[in-house]
Design an enzyme around this catalytic site. Structure first.
Site, PDB file in Angstrom:
ATOM      1  CE1 TYR A  77      22.289   1.481  28.387  1.00  0.00           C
ATOM      2  CE2 TYR A  77      22.810   2.686  26.367  1.00  0.00           C
ATOM      3  CZ  TYR A  77      21.880   2.125  27.221  1.00  0.00           C
ATOM      4  OH  TYR A  77      20.551   2.174  26.909  1.00  0.00           O
ATOM      5  CG  PHE A 129       7.433 -20.870  15.050  1.00  0.00           C
ATOM      6  CD1 PHE A 129       7.574 -22.204  15.419  1.00  0.00           C
ATOM      7  CD2 PHE A 129       7.788 -19.890  15.960  1.00  0.00           C
ATOM      8  CE1 PHE A 129       8.084 -22.542  16.674  1.00  0.00           C
ATOM      9  CE2 PHE A 129       8.297 -20.226  17.216  1.00  0.00           C
ATOM     10  CZ  PHE A 129       8.442 -21.552  17.569  1.00  0.00           C
ATOM     11  CB  THR A 130       3.655 -20.377  18.264  1.00  0.00           C
ATOM     12  OG1 THR A 130       5.045 -20.485  18.596  1.00  0.00           O
ATOM     13  CG2 THR A 130       3.053 -21.769  18.213  1.00  0.00           C
ATOM     14  CG  ASP A 220      12.242 -18.273  11.958  1.00  0.00           C
ATOM     15  OD1 ASP A 220      13.360 -18.445  12.470  1.00  0.00           O
ATOM     16  OD2 ASP A 220      11.178 -18.350  12.596  1.00  0.00           O
ATOM     17  NE  ARG A 387       5.071 -26.335  18.907  1.00  0.00           N
ATOM     18  CZ  ARG A 387       4.906 -25.280  19.676  1.00  0.00           C
ATOM     19  NH1 ARG A 387       3.719 -24.996  20.185  1.00  0.00           N
ATOM     20  NH2 ARG A 387       5.912 -24.489  19.955  1.00  0.00           N
TER      21      ARG A 387
END
Ligand SMILES: *Cc1c(COP(=O)(O)O)cnc(C)c1O
Length: 462
Positions: A77, A129-130, A220, A387
């Site tokens: 974990y 960008f979307t 990005d 697009r």
């Protein structure tokens, strides 16, 4: 031996060890499938697709080295060794000291938007960008496009159409004030402009400008390796540097980056946020436990992080990145032999058909790019995506459609998945559709979701 008359071809830098069969279908079958999918290629079943160029996101073929790494997943974990290995590679290749894993890119976009943006802020970027923009808007910000004008012209052959226009940026800073701009959001290559890179020279200019006004610069870096490759190929002074060196230099100008690992990193899932800003890091490290999982796995299995760490090492290898971009270029060259209208220069990850010129007879209200993507699927089972007007969506304030200048069909290449012969078949199908283009009548939207409508919108044929 004379080199003059001999053609020097390149081939995929891998051999095939395992195969995944693909289904061959009839035109009649595909007509029915397209109709059932509301003429939205996102709603087709993948098993009904022959060559799938919908996206390069998470569709990569992993190497034997990555698959072997999956067996070394440490599924503890907390504090798994794969996390530390990945962190080391983020430091080594991106040069960012702090790192938070996320299950994919938009989770990192969510965090950075929430941490940095206050309602009423402006976020300038090199075209939207979307998912990036939707998170900026949900955080109360307004995205402002400051990309150079050339980027909005499908036929302009500027080598760095991803560049930010420093004048547009400075005008905005002066108009709204630097305190209203939490950061400049730079991406490269710019997907919505047709996979177009920015230059290092432009990045340096933008860096200086943001320094002057005390505005942060974030990146990005989802496809940063492709941008680095374009700089190596096209920009003066970079031909002797490696892609890895250029990538690191690019990142050195940014306060932080977010990444969808589903692209450059040659894996099927994953993402991260990395930064040199300790304060942002601490907030993200805290926020990730609410939305994703503990800061040492961020919604990923240990094995996924191992595949990402190994993918980073592979993505910058010269043979991998050059084959990646040259496969796209091969497709572009073949399509141009049939005079098919394309966005130029060819993009890093995709070829973009210029649906406005392809379907000159059709008004933008009838969704030319959406119609063209559907017709190509019906012709041959090749799946691309829209697009254009559908992706652009509506203005959240006025509710009016945002009519983009570019109306494109994107044919995106999954990394290491298809061969040159797949590309030949695809090119022939598009040439066929082009020959019969006048018969294409357009579509009417009959279902429109509120967010990112292109994923789920439905259409009927006119
Ligand atoms: C894919 C992508 C994202 C979003 O990442 P996901 O992993 O799909 O959530 C953000 N920015 C760019 C440039 C992308 O290509």
């Amino acid at each position: 031996m004379s080199k003059k008359n001999i053609k020097h071809s390149w081939a995929e830098p891998y051999k095939i060890k395992m195969v995944e069969p693909i289904k061959m279908t009839t035109r009649e079958f595909r007509e029915k499938a397209a109709k059932e999918a509301g003429y939205n290629t996102f709603l087709l079943k993948s098993e009904d697709v022959y060559i799938d160029l919908l996206t390069d996101s998470g569709t990569n073929a992993m190497s034997d080295y990555q698959w072997a790494g999956l067996m070394l997943g440490d599924e503890a974990y907390a504090g798994s060794r794969n996390f530390y290995y990945l962190w080391d590679n983020v430091k080594k290749y991106y040069g960012m000291p702090y790192f938070v894993p996320t299950h994919q890119g938009r989770a990192a976009e969510h965090m950075i938007s929430k941490i940095m943006i206050k309602p009423g802020d402006y976020i300038p970027g090199n075209m939207y960008f979307t998912t990036t923009r939707v998170h900026q808007e949900l955080a109360g910000g307004t995205f402002v496009d400051v990309i150079i004008d050339e980027a909005h012209d499908a036929q302009n052959e500027h080598p760095f159409k991803g560049n930010i226009d420093p004048q547009k940026l400075e005008d905005l800073i002066k108009k709204v004030g630097p305190e209203k701009i939490p950061y400049v959001s730079m991406a490269g290559p710019v997907n919505m402009a047709g996979g177009q890179p920015f230059s290092m020279e432009n990045l340096k200019t933008i860096y200086k400008l943001t320094q002057k006004y005390g505005v942060k610069l974030w990146f990005d870096a989802t496809r940063a390796t492709e941008n680095a490759y374009f700089i190596q190929q096209k920009e003066k002074g970079y031909s002797n540097k490696t892609v890895a060196q250029i990538l690191k230099e690019i990142c050195s100008y940014f306060d932080g980056i977010w990444v969808s690992a589903k692209k450059d990193l040659l894996v099927n899932i994953g993402g991260f946020l990395a930064t040199r800003n300790k304060k942002v890091y601490e907030e993200a490290r805290n926020m990730v436990v609410i939305y994703e999982g503990l800061h040492s796995y961020g919604g990923l299995a240990g094995r996924d992080m191992e595949a990402m760490a190994r993918g980073i090492e592979e993505m910058v290898k010269p043979e991998n990145i050059s084959m990646r971009v040259r496969q796209v270029e091969y497709c572009g060259v073949q399509l141009e032999k049939y005079n098919i209208p394309l966005v130029k220069p060819y993009g890093g990850h995709a070829i973009f058909l210029d649906a406005k010129r392809f379907l000159q007879h059709m008004k933008q209200d009838l969704f030319p790019a959406q119609s063209l993507a559907a017709e190509i699927y019906i012709d041959s089972g090749v799946r691309g995506m829209e697009r254009g007007l559908v992706s652009s969506g509506r203005d959240p304030k006025t509710g009016k459609q945002r009519y983009p200048k570019l109306e494109l069909v994107r044919l995106t290449f999954p990394r290491r998945v298809y061969t040159q012969s797949h590309i030949d078949v695809m090119v022939e199908s598009i040439a066929e559709v082009y020959e019969h283009r006048k018969k294409i009548k357009g579509l009417k939207m009959v279902y429109e979701p509120k967010y990112l409508r292109f994923f789920q919108a439905r259409f009927v044929k006119l």
